[in-house]
Design a protein around this motif. Structure first.
Motif, short mmCIF file in Angstrom:
data_model
loop_
_atom_site.label_atom_id
_atom_site.label_comp_id
_atom_site.label_asym_id
_atom_site.label_seq_id
_atom_site.Cartn_x
_atom_site.Cartn_y
_atom_site.Cartn_z
N VAL A 1 56.26 26.96 -19.02
CA VAL A 1 55.52 26.41 -19.96
C VAL A 1 56.02 25.35 -20.72
O VAL A 1 57.41 25.17 -20.84
CB VAL A 1 55.23 27.51 -21.36
N ALA B 1 51.70 23.94 -26.93
CA ALA B 1 52.20 24.56 -25.60
C ALA B 1 51.23 24.31 -24.47
O ALA B 1 50.18 24.28 -24.65
CB ALA B 1 52.66 26.20 -25.64
N SER B 2 51.84 24.10 -23.40
CA SER B 2 50.66 24.10 -22.06
C SER B 2 51.53 24.89 -20.77
O SER B 2 52.77 25.17 -20.93
CB SER B 2 50.63 22.56 -21.62
N ALA C 1 49.69 31.07 -20.10
CA ALA C 1 48.94 31.68 -21.15
C ALA C 1 49.85 31.66 -22.29
O ALA C 1 50.92 32.51 -22.43
CB ALA C 1 48.39 33.01 -20.85
N PHE C 2 49.70 30.95 -23.29
CA PHE C 2 50.02 30.81 -24.68
C PHE C 2 50.51 32.13 -25.34
O PHE C 2 51.64 32.47 -25.75
CB PHE C 2 49.50 29.75 -25.44
N SER C 3 49.39 32.88 -25.07
CA SER C 3 49.59 34.34 -25.99
C SER C 3 50.46 35.44 -24.96
O SER C 3 50.65 36.37 -25.95
CB SER C 3 48.16 34.90 -26.00
N ARG D 1 50.77 31.19 -35.83
CA ARG D 1 50.43 30.58 -34.48
C ARG D 1 48.61 30.55 -34.41
O ARG D 1 48.38 31.39 -34.84
CB ARG D 1 51.12 31.62 -33.53
N ASN E 1 46.68 30.89 -31.52
CA ASN E 1 46.45 31.25 -29.91
C ASN E 1 45.55 30.47 -29.29
O ASN E 1 45.18 30.36 -28.00
CB ASN E 1 46.46 32.65 -29.59
N LYS F 1 44.26 27.48 -29.97
CA LYS F 1 44.80 26.16 -29.93
C LYS F 1 46.04 26.10 -29.04
O LYS F 1 46.76 24.88 -28.97
CB LYS F 1 44.95 25.42 -31.15
N ASN F 2 46.65 26.97 -28.58
CA ASN F 2 48.14 27.14 -27.83
C ASN F 2 49.22 26.29 -28.79
O ASN F 2 49.92 25.46 -28.13
CB ASN F 2 47.87 26.38 -26.60
N THR F 3 49.31 26.71 -30.17
CA THR F 3 49.90 26.06 -30.90
C THR F 3 50.76 26.79 -31.74
O THR F 3 50.32 27.90 -32.50
CB THR F 3 49.28 24.98 -31.80
#
Length: 120
Positions: free
Chosen positions: A2, A24-25, A28-30, A72, A74, A76-78
């Protein structure tokens, strides 16, 4: 893997507020617990705040409780760090971190950091 990119740092007067973001990229962020750490000049990196994968568990360092809020999104992956009532001693480089199993203090991936400077 990540990748993490922090933003939102800057110069603010004591008593002011800033909101840090960490995008984050990658995987899976979650799946990751997320944390914020900071390092002031001449000092070791220290834990600031952490949020679990789902957001149901949150932990803060005593020095920021009641002033900082981690959250967070999830979708927006932020992950965010809202910092209020800032003090000169909050001046540091702030790092975002991601980890699979180490909540709240151990992490596998780190961002490059964003500078926060609080003037008195």
């Amino acid at each position: 893997q990540v990748q993490l990119v922090e933003s939102g740092g800057g110069l603010v007067q004591a008593g002011g507020s800033l909101r840090l973001s960490c995008a984050a990229s990658g995987r899976a962020f979650s799946a990751y617990a997320m944390g914020w750490f900071r390092q002031a000049p001449g000092k070791e990196r220290e834990f600031v705040a952490a949020v679990s994968r789902s957001g149901s568990k949150i932990d803060y360092a005593d020095s920021v409780k009641g002033r900082f809020t981690i959250s967070r999104d999830n979708a927006k992956n932020t992950v965010y760090l809202q910092m209020n009532s800032l003090k000169p001693e909050d001046t540091a480089v702030y790092y975002c971190a991601a980890g699979l199993y180490g909540f709240p203090r151990e992490y596998d991936y780190w961002g490059q950091g964003t500078q926060v400077t609080v003037s008195s």
